[in-house]
Write an enzyme that holds these catalytic residues in place. Structure first.
Site, PDB file in Angstrom:
ATOM      1  N   THR A  43      62.578  77.610  49.227  1.00 40.42           N
ATOM      2  CA  THR A  43      63.303  77.112  48.053  1.00 40.42           C
ATOM      3  C   THR A  43      62.858  75.724  47.610  1.00 40.42           C
ATOM      4  O   THR A  43      63.050  75.354  46.453  1.00 40.42           O
ATOM      5  CB  THR A  43      64.824  77.068  48.316  1.00 40.42           C
ATOM      6  OG1 THR A  43      65.087  76.226  49.443  1.00 40.42           O
ATOM      7  CG2 THR A  43      65.378  78.458  48.551  1.00 40.42           C
TER       8      THR A  43
ATOM      9  N   HIS B  93      69.643  75.311  55.937  1.00 40.57           N
ATOM     10  CA  HIS B  93      68.342  75.981  55.889  1.00 40.57           C
ATOM     11  C   HIS B  93      68.422  77.452  56.287  1.00 40.57           C
ATOM     12  O   HIS B  93      67.482  78.208  56.044  1.00 40.57           O
ATOM     13  CB  HIS B  93      67.354  75.288  56.835  1.00 40.57           C
ATOM     14  CG  HIS B  93      67.173  73.834  56.547  1.00 40.57           C
ATOM     15  ND1 HIS B  93      67.786  72.845  57.293  1.00 40.57           N
ATOM     16  CD2 HIS B  93      66.458  73.193  55.598  1.00 40.57           C
ATOM     17  CE1 HIS B  93      67.439  71.668  56.813  1.00 40.57           C
ATOM     18  NE2 HIS B  93      66.646  71.838  55.784  1.00 40.57           N
TER      19      HIS B  93
ATOM     20  N   SER C  13      68.612  65.698  50.400  1.00 33.57           N
ATOM     21  CA  SER C  13      69.462  65.350  51.544  1.00 33.57           C
ATOM     22  C   SER C  13      69.774  63.861  51.606  1.00 33.57           C
ATOM     23  O   SER C  13      70.197  63.361  52.653  1.00 33.57           O
ATOM     24  CB  SER C  13      68.782  65.792  52.851  1.00 33.57           C
ATOM     25  OG  SER C  13      68.565  67.178  52.860  1.00 33.57           O
TER      26      SER C  13
ATOM     27  N   GLU D 202      63.727  76.656  57.289  1.00 34.64           N
ATOM     28  CA  GLU D 202      64.109  77.643  56.283  1.00 34.64           C
ATOM     29  C   GLU D 202      63.189  78.860  56.350  1.00 34.64           C
ATOM     30  O   GLU D 202      63.652  80.004  56.294  1.00 34.64           O
ATOM     31  CB  GLU D 202      64.060  77.044  54.874  1.00 34.64           C
ATOM     32  CG  GLU D 202      64.439  78.050  53.793  1.00 34.64           C
ATOM     33  CD  GLU D 202      64.241  77.541  52.389  1.00 34.64           C
ATOM     34  OE1 GLU D 202      63.839  78.342  51.522  1.00 34.64           O
ATOM     35  OE2 GLU D 202      64.480  76.336  52.141  1.00 34.64           O
TER      36      GLU D 202
ATOM     37  N   SER E  67      62.302  65.628  55.864  1.00 33.32           N
ATOM     38  CA  SER E  67      62.737  66.404  54.709  1.00 33.32           C
ATOM     39  C   SER E  67      61.538  66.945  53.943  1.00 33.32           C
ATOM     40  O   SER E  67      60.756  66.189  53.366  1.00 33.32           O
ATOM     41  CB  SER E  67      63.597  65.537  53.778  1.00 33.32           C
ATOM     42  OG  SER E  67      63.810  66.177  52.540  1.00 33.32           O
TER      43      SER E  67
ATOM     44  N   CYS F  86      72.576  77.619  52.509  1.00 33.84           N
ATOM     45  CA  CYS F  86      72.511  77.487  51.059  1.00 33.84           C
ATOM     46  C   CYS F  86      72.504  78.875  50.424  1.00 33.84           C
ATOM     47  O   CYS F  86      71.763  79.763  50.859  1.00 33.84           O
ATOM     48  CB  CYS F  86      71.235  76.729  50.674  1.00 33.84           C
ATOM     49  SG  CYS F  86      70.907  76.715  48.902  1.00 33.84           S
TER      50      CYS F  86
ATOM     51  N   CYS G 295      71.841  68.037  46.611  1.00 30.86           N
ATOM     52  CA  CYS G 295      71.922  69.228  45.783  1.00 30.86           C
ATOM     53  C   CYS G 295      73.190  70.004  46.182  1.00 30.86           C
ATOM     54  O   CYS G 295      73.873  69.650  47.139  1.00 30.86           O
ATOM     55  CB  CYS G 295      70.683  70.107  45.968  1.00 30.86           C
ATOM     56  SG  CYS G 295      70.524  70.817  47.629  1.00 30.86           S
TER      57      CYS G 295
END
Length: 298
Positions: free
Chosen positions: A175, A84, A276, A136, A232, A106, A20
Site C-alpha cells: 500500500t 501492517h 506514522s 505488510e 518507516s 489497515c 493516515c
C-alpha cells in the site's frame, strides 16, 4: 503554508503530512484498550513504525511480540494486530491459545488479504510489488494458498518476464509503494501475455496523495524536510521522491535531528511527513523553521 512578511522566504507544510486513517485507527485501538483497563496488552510487531509512539505505549505497559515463537509463550491477555497486518496463520495461533484478538490491520491492507486469498485459490500466481522484507508484504504472503512472488525492482520484473511462467497473474502492491515505480514495474510485467490476468493498483489513496504533494513541493523548494521513523517504508519513499527534485532534502525523526543552520533563511522550505509521524512532531519542526527564518531576517 506560512510566508514571511517580506515574501522572500516561505515554509510549505504538506497538507497530507502526518497520521493516515489506518495508522490513526491502529494507535487509537491500542490506547482504547489501555483506557478499558485490559491487561496484559501485546501488539504483534510495532503497532506503527514510529519509535516515539511505540516507546509511549511501552510506558503504558504494552508489550511487543516480535514473532510467532514469542507469541507461543503468551498465555493470557489481549493481542492487537498491527496496522501492517499479519499472515492468516497468526490469527489462528492467537485464537488457538485462547487470547483475545483485536485486529487493527489497515482496511486497505485487509482488502489485499482478501484479494490474494481468493485469487490464489482460483489458481492465479500472486505477484506482490513491494519490499519482500516489509511486514505488510510478509503478511500479504501469508494469505496466499501457494507461494507468492515479490518484486521491487525493474531487474526483478524482467526476470519474471524471462521466466516464462504460464499461470495467469494477479498483481497487487504494497500500500505504501512508490506510485511511479509501480506503474513502471507493471509496464514490464505486461510484456507477458495471458488469457486471463488481474493487475490491481492497491496503493492506498493517502499514499498517492502524500507522494504527489511531496513531489510538487520538492519541485519548487530550496530545502526539503521529511519527518518520520527510520524504519518507516512510506517515509523513506517520500525521501527518495523529494531528493530527485530537491538535492537539499533532510530526513529527520524529530526536531532534535534537524540542524537549523542548514535551513535557508531565504527561499522555500518544504516539509512533508510519513504516515506514522505524530502531529506534535510535525508542528514542532514547522514552528522552529518559521522561527529560524524570522530570526535570520533580523
Amino acid at each position: 503554508m506560512w510566508v514571511s512578511d517580506d515574501e522572500k522566504a516561505a515554509v510549505y507544510l504538506a497538507a497530507s503530512a502526518g497520521f493516515c486513517f489506518g495508522v490513526h485507527r491502529a494507535v487509537d485501538t491500542v490506547y482504547d484498550q489501555i483506557k478499558e483497563g485490559q491487561t496484559p496488552i501485546c501488539t504483534y510487531g510495532p503497532i506503527i513504525h514510529n519509535e516515539m509512539v511505540v516507546a509511549d505505549l511501552k510506558q503504558h505497559g504494552v508489550m511487543e511480540i516480535d514473532d510467532e515463537a514469542q507469541l507461543s509463550g503468551i498465555t493470557e491477555g489481549t493481542v492487537v494486530i498491527r496496522s501492517h497486518g499479519v499472515p492468516e496463520r497468526v490469527y489462528e495461533q492467537i485464537k488457538g491459545q485462547g487470547l483475545k484478538l483485536i485486529d487493527a490491520t489497515c482496511p486497505y491492507v485487509k482488502k489485499i488479504h482478501q484479494i490474494v486469498k481468493e485469487k490464489s485459490a482460483e489458481g492465479f500466481q500472486i505477484v506482490i510489488i513491494g519490499n519482500a522484507h516489509h511486514p505488510e508484504v510478509e503478511g500479504i504472503m501469508g494469505w496466499c494458498s501457494s507461494p507468492a512472488i515479490v518484486i521491487g525492482t525493474e531487474e526483478e520484473a524482467q526476470k519474471l518476464v524471462e521466466s516464462g511462467i504460464q499461470k495467469p497473474l494477479c498483481v497487487v502492491s504494497q500500500t505504501t509503494f512508490n506510485l511511479k515505480k509501480f506503474h513502471k514495474l507493471v509496464e514490464i510485467i505486461t510484456q507477458l501475455r495471458y488469457h486471463e490476468s488481474a493487475i490491481l493498483n492497491t496503493i492506498c489513496n493517502a499514499t498517492e496523495e502524500r507522494q504527489t504533494e511531496a513531489d510538487a513541493i520538492a519541485h519548487i523548494a530550496d530545502a526539503m524536510i521529511v519527518i518520520g521513523g527510520r524504519n518507516s517504508s512510506n517515509t523513506q519513499k517520500l525521501v527518495d521522491i523529494c531528493r530527485k527534485e530537491c538535492e537539499s532534502t533532510f530526513f529527520v525523526q524529530t526536531f532534535d535531528d534537524l540542524n537549523l543552520r542548514l535551513v535557508p533563511s531565504r527561499g522555500i522550505v518544504g516539509i512533508s511527513a510519513g504516515a506514522s509521524t505524530p502531529n506534535n512532531i510535525i508542528e514542532e519542526v514547522s514552528k522552529q523553521c518559521r522561527k529560524t527564518i524570522l530570526l535570520n531576517r533580523c
